[in-house]
Enzyme design. Structure first.
Site, PDB file in Angstrom:
ATOM      1  N   LYS A   1      10.931   3.579   3.538  1.00 28.05           N
ATOM      2  CA  LYS A   1      10.908   4.657   3.428  1.00 28.05           C
ATOM      3  C   LYS A   1      11.460   5.409   2.318  1.00 28.05           C
ATOM      4  O   LYS A   1      12.512   4.869   1.855  1.00 28.05           O
ATOM      5  CB  LYS A   1      11.479   5.451   4.725  1.00 28.05           C
TER       6      LYS A   1
ATOM      7  N   LYS B   1       2.171   4.695   1.535  1.00 27.75           N
ATOM      8  CA  LYS B   1       2.120   5.029   2.843  1.00 27.75           C
ATOM      9  C   LYS B   1       1.876   6.597   2.805  1.00 27.75           C
ATOM     10  O   LYS B   1       2.546   7.556   2.441  1.00 27.75           O
ATOM     11  CB  LYS B   1       3.640   5.010   3.431  1.00 27.75           C
TER      12      LYS B   1
ATOM     13  N   TYR C   1      -7.169   2.238   6.427  1.00 26.57           N
ATOM     14  CA  TYR C   1      -6.017   1.109   6.033  1.00 26.57           C
ATOM     15  C   TYR C   1      -6.157  -0.002   7.119  1.00 26.57           C
ATOM     16  O   TYR C   1      -5.478  -1.087   6.665  1.00 26.57           O
ATOM     17  CB  TYR C   1      -4.539   1.478   5.564  1.00 26.57           C
TER      18      TYR C   1
ATOM     19  N   CYS D   1      36.448  31.329  22.018  1.00 25.63           N
ATOM     20  CA  CYS D   1      36.696  32.459  22.335  1.00 25.63           C
ATOM     21  C   CYS D   1      36.765  32.519  24.120  1.00 25.63           C
ATOM     22  O   CYS D   1      35.789  32.232  24.736  1.00 25.63           O
ATOM     23  CB  CYS D   1      35.674  33.597  22.185  1.00 25.63           C
TER      24      CYS D   1
ATOM     25  N   ASP E   1       1.231  10.300   3.673  1.00 19.58           N
ATOM     26  CA  ASP E   1       1.922  11.348   4.539  1.00 19.58           C
ATOM     27  C   ASP E   1       0.953  12.052   5.142  1.00 19.58           C
ATOM     28  O   ASP E   1       0.795  13.316   5.120  1.00 19.58           O
ATOM     29  CB  ASP E   1       2.921  12.171   3.949  1.00 19.58           C
TER      30      ASP E   1
ATOM     31  N   CYS F   1      34.357  39.889  19.615  1.00 14.61           N
ATOM     32  CA  CYS F   1      35.127  40.869  20.420  1.00 14.61           C
ATOM     33  C   CYS F   1      36.633  40.891  19.909  1.00 14.61           C
ATOM     34  O   CYS F   1      37.548  41.546  20.547  1.00 14.61           O
ATOM     35  CB  CYS F   1      35.068  40.234  21.825  1.00 14.61           C
TER      36      CYS F   1
ATOM     37  N   GLU G   1       0.810  -1.243   0.081  1.00 10.37           N
ATOM     38  CA  GLU G   1       0.097  -0.027  -0.053  1.00 10.37           C
ATOM     39  C   GLU G   1       0.697   1.119  -0.069  1.00 10.37           C
ATOM     40  O   GLU G   1       1.980   1.209   0.467  1.00 10.37           O
ATOM     41  CB  GLU G   1      -0.851   0.178   1.163  1.00 10.37           C
TER      42      GLU G   1
ATOM     43  N   CYS H   1      33.432  39.122  26.417  1.00 10.47           N
ATOM     44  CA  CYS H   1      33.097  38.917  24.995  1.00 10.47           C
ATOM     45  C   CYS H   1      31.501  39.058  24.926  1.00 10.47           C
ATOM     46  O   CYS H   1      30.787  38.377  25.578  1.00 10.47           O
ATOM     47  CB  CYS H   1      33.468  37.627  24.342  1.00 10.47           C
TER      48      CYS H   1
ATOM     49  N   CYS I   1      38.057  36.246  17.585  1.00  9.64           N
ATOM     50  CA  CYS I   1      36.444  36.323  17.682  1.00  9.64           C
ATOM     51  C   CYS I   1      35.973  37.171  16.857  1.00  9.64           C
ATOM     52  O   CYS I   1      36.165  38.448  16.818  1.00  9.64           O
ATOM     53  CB  CYS I   1      36.195  36.213  19.350  1.00  9.64           C
TER      54      CYS I   1
HETATM   55  S1  IVH Z   1      -0.494   0.396   8.674  1.00 11.05           S
HETATM   56  C1  IVH Z   1       0.646  -0.606  13.378  1.00 11.05           C
HETATM   57  N1  IVH Z   1      -0.890   1.401   6.556  1.00 11.05           N
HETATM   58  O1  IVH Z   1       2.413   5.026   8.910  1.00 11.05           O
HETATM   59  C2  IVH Z   1       0.676   0.237  12.344  1.00 11.05           C
HETATM   60  N2  IVH Z   1       0.022   2.766   8.053  1.00 11.05           N
HETATM   61  O2  IVH Z   1       4.693   4.244  11.171  1.00 11.05           O
HETATM   62  C3  IVH Z   1      -0.088  -0.045  11.277  1.00 11.05           C
HETATM   63  N3  IVH Z   1       0.593   5.017   7.406  1.00 11.05           N
HETATM   64  O3  IVH Z   1       1.304   5.232  12.256  1.00 11.05           O
HETATM   65  C4  IVH Z   1      -0.296   1.022  10.247  1.00 11.05           C
HETATM   66  N4  IVH Z   1      -0.083   4.945   5.448  1.00 11.05           N
HETATM   67  O4  IVH Z   1       0.133   6.738  10.383  1.00 11.05           O
HETATM   68  C5  IVH Z   1      -0.547   1.757   7.598  1.00 11.05           C
HETATM   69  N5  IVH Z   1      -1.169   2.414   4.445  1.00 11.05           N
HETATM   70  C6  IVH Z   1      -0.820   2.479   5.484  1.00 11.05           C
HETATM   71  C7  IVH Z   1      -0.296   3.852   5.859  1.00 11.05           C
HETATM   72  C8  IVH Z   1       0.149   3.775   7.202  1.00 11.05           C
HETATM   73  C9  IVH Z   1       0.453   5.676   6.393  1.00 11.05           C
HETATM   74  C10 IVH Z   1       1.204   5.769   8.612  1.00 11.05           C
HETATM   75  C11 IVH Z   1       0.334   5.618   9.846  1.00 11.05           C
HETATM   76  C12 IVH Z   1       1.542   4.722  10.824  1.00 11.05           C
HETATM   77  C13 IVH Z   1       2.670   5.172  10.248  1.00 11.05           C
HETATM   78  C14 IVH Z   1       3.683   3.969  10.383  1.00 11.05           C
END
Ligand code: IVH
Length: 666
Positions: free
Chosen positions: A307, A112, A219, A419, A114, A404, A110, A424, A401
């Site tokens: 990441k 992630k 999710y 210094c 933000d 000063c 999936e 100073c 310095c």
């Molecule tokens: S599953 C046990 N799925 O990423 C945590 N997290 O450090 C299960 N996040 O705190 C999270 N997209 O805020 C999951 N598709 C996704 C996500 C997702 C963003 C965030 C979430 C979580 C952090 C993970």
């Protein structure tokens, strides 16, 4: 009335349906004007007959009464985080661990998102409570703000009771629009969509939150008892059917190769999304396998977050600026042509010391690569030598310095230049700032800018002068009004009664941290006794080392210091211990018994100060990051410990997070 009730019922159904079509399915069946017409009809009915307004009425989307605080609520099950992977090897290791534990599996991949993790609770198919993640154990009740997110269903397709979790976020378009408006109004724009989303969900007035146009993807589900799903992919489909918005870009992966291909594809495509993502989440698909693998203290063993690498950008190093700290250390800072990186504009980055500048051969005029370490702290990674302009010169720190002009010295065993002139000006100003800071005299409102103005306008020369200030001295300062001046005078007055340890710490005696100040103040009780104490006596005290003892006695023996103390006394600054006995201090529950690691360079306090403060709160401060580490506080230039913490999924705070927490507690 029955007829009216039936009409209300019908309006609810229609409006919920149209809302769903528009915000979840992105496929409206009626024009906006039809929706607006029905909504206004409902608003009118509710205004005339308030008893007909229910908590799941479509009209709650526009926001309600402002609240004074958010109630803290404990999560039924903790909201954990995910372990991190930064490269292919980390992912292959994860895959091996999974297969060692449960055999061949399918994975769900999936995006992630933000944003901010939130939890939504439904009872009999109705949305009853929405919480922030908070510290994972306890969150804040932001139900009213969440109701303004149109993609959150207020009523489900089935009357089930369960909790669902997801990520609330601000789409890029809403973010740009919001910042444009803010800038027009002369307000500070948000650094990135995540901060904007966080700021919006923390609005106490849900009408303001409603104006912010947030969205959400759900999710995860906590409890599968009321659902048919036996896997994450089925769970997401079931969430779709219940009326939730899930992210459509997910796939089921049959092998690590599938996962890597998905990551590669999204690394290239992410910029075309209408929202920010910061990685890819990989989850073992079958719930049965998830249950077998279980959780560590902080994260599920069956999932990992890949990441994206820290964004690197190129900019010009325009200058190297030097700043002088309270103890005389001279620190070089890179002045950069402002550049956007990882969500914020960066124009400065610490270069730490001369050695680092030479190691990386950084020169004024160079094109440099900048990134944010741990996505937080700007850093000059390297120089692009091919693009070096002609006539650049190797950078040398000055011999004198910049404030000063006293000769700078390099103390043996230290990389820093210092210094050592006690007069100073730059150091004196830093010393004044330290004196008024939170852990010292804690004079509210007396910030850096005011201190500088007071000093350079010759209104204060030493810390005692602060207590001689009158309102008329303050009024001519920049951005100072009557009210602010009154408040400042009041804060100065109030600080006079601080217990002795605050004064001791505030004086900035070399090597004397918060803890040692407290120990000395508690043991000797008055400044008079402390002025006669000997080095030998001090060394006897547990918690006081040789360095502290020596520097303390030298300090107290100085004639100028004695005069300074008399000058403070004349203004009735308290010189006795009135604080809490160490034995009575039980610490703060958020830190009590926790194992914490400090790493990297802190800018607003020393590592020792931070450590002492944490110990006072009952925490154990250790040096290496392991599975049992509860928290890592990472300053600038944090290296392998930060990486390890990220791999283990240990919660990580930056210095500002830590300071915010201190403020909350102190
Ligand atoms: S599953 C046990 N799925 O990423 C945590 N997290 O450090 C299960 N996040 O705190 C999270 N997209 O805020 C999951 N598709 C996704 C996500 C997702 C963003 C965030 C979430 C979580 C952090 C993970």
């Amino acid at each position: 009335m029955t007829q009216l009730k039936a009409r209300v019922q019908l309006l609810h159904e229609r409006l919920h349906q149209y809302n769903y079509e528009y915000y979840v399915m992105d496929n409206p069946s009626v024009p906006d004007s039809e929706y607006d017409k029905l909504l206004h009809e409902l608003i009118e009915i509710e205004t005339e007959h308030p008893q007909l307004k229910t908590s799941d009425s479509p009209t709650v989307r526009v926001g309600g009464e402002a609240q004074s605080t958010f109630e803290k609520v404990r999560h039924d099950t903790p909201m954990l985080s995910l372990g991190n992977a930064f490269n292919e090897m980390d992912l292959r290791r994860f895959d091996e661990r999974v297969r060692d534990s449960v055999g061949e599996v399918e994975y769900m991949c999936e995006l992630k998102i933000d944003g901010l993790a939130v939890s939504l609770k439904y009872e009999n198919g109705r949305f009853v409570q929405g919480l922030t993640r908070g510290d994972g154990t306890t969150g804040e009740d932001i139900t009213e703000n969440l109701k303004t997110i149109h993609a959150i269903p207020l009523v489900l397709q089935k009357p089930i009771s369960f909790e669902v979790r997801g990520e609330a976020y601000m789409p890029r378009k809403s973010f740009l629009k919001l910042n444009e408006t803010k800038e027009k109004k002369g307000e500070q724009p948000f650094a990135n969509p995540r901060n904007a989303a966080a700021g919006s969900l923390r609005q106490l007035d849900s009408k303001l939150a409603a104006a912010r146009k947030l969205d959400i993807f759900l999710y995860s589900i906590n409890d599968f008892t009321e659902l048919d799903a036996t896997s994450q992919s089925e769970a997401l489909t079931e969430l779709d059917q219940l009326g939730f918005k899930t992210n459509p870009e997910r796939i089921v992966a049959k092998s690590i190769e599938d996962i890597l291909a998905y990551i590669e594809a999204w690394t290239a495509k992410r910029e075309h999304l209408s929202y920010d993502i910061d990685g890819i989440v990989i989850k073992v698909n079958a719930i049965e396998h998830q249950e077998t693998m279980g959780f560590t203290q902080k994260s599920p063993r069956w999932a990992i977050a890949y990441k994206f690498p820290a964004e690197e950008v190129v900019t010009t190093l325009q200058d190297i600026e030097l700043s002088i700290g309270r103890t005389g250390v001279v620190t070089p800072t890179a002045i950069l042509e402002p550049v956007h990186v990882a969500g914020t504009t960066v124009s400065r980055a610490s270069l730490h010391n001369e050695d680092l500048i030479h190691e990386r051969d950084i020169r004024i005029g160079d094109q440099v690569v900048v990134k944010k370490a741990g996505d937080i702290i700007p850093e000059v990674v390297r120089v692009i030598l091919d693009r070096r302009p002609e006539h650049t010169e190797t950078y040398h720190m000055p011999t004198h310095c910049p404030s000063c002009d006293h000769e700078l010295v390099r103390i043996e065993g230290e990389v820093a230049l210092r210094c050592i002139n006690p007069k100073c000006q730059a150091q004196l100003v830093e010393g004044l700032k330290h004196f008024v800071s939170r852990q010292a005299m804690n004079i509210d409102g007396l910030g850096t800018k005011i201190i500088e103005q007071l000093y350079y306008n010759h209104l204060i020369k030493d810390v005692a002068d602060i207590f001689y200030l009158a309102k008329d001295d303050l009024l001519p300062l920049e951005r100072m009004g009557e009210k602010k001046a009154d408040n400042l005078i009041r804060a100065i007055e109030k600080s006079k009664s601080q217990s002795l340890e605050h004064l001791l710490f505030g004086l900035g005696i070399r090597h004397l941290g918060v803890k040692a100040s407290h120990v000395l103040a508690e043991k000797y009780e008055t400044i008079e006794r402390l002025m006669t104490v000997t080095e030998a006596e001090l060394i006897e005290i547990y918690d006081v080392g040789e360095k502290v003892a020596q520097s303390f006695v030298t300090y107290m023996g100085n004639e100028d210091i004695r005069k300074l103390i008399e000058k403070l006394k004349a203004q009735h600054v308290n010189m006795t211990f009135t604080g809490q006995k160490t034995t009575e201090i039980t610490g703060h529950p958020d830190f009590q018994g926790k194992t914490i690691v400090l790493t990297g360079k802190l800018e607003q306090m020393t590592r020792t100060e931070a450590s002492n403060w944490l110990k006072l709160q009952g925490a154990k401060v250790t040096s290496s990051v392991t599975k049992s580490t509860d928290l890592v506080i990472a300053g600038k230039d944090a290296g392998s410990k930060l990486t390890k913490a990220e791999t283990l999924g240990t919660p990580i705070w930056n210095e500002q997070d830590f300071i915010d927490k201190q403020k909350e507690i102190n």
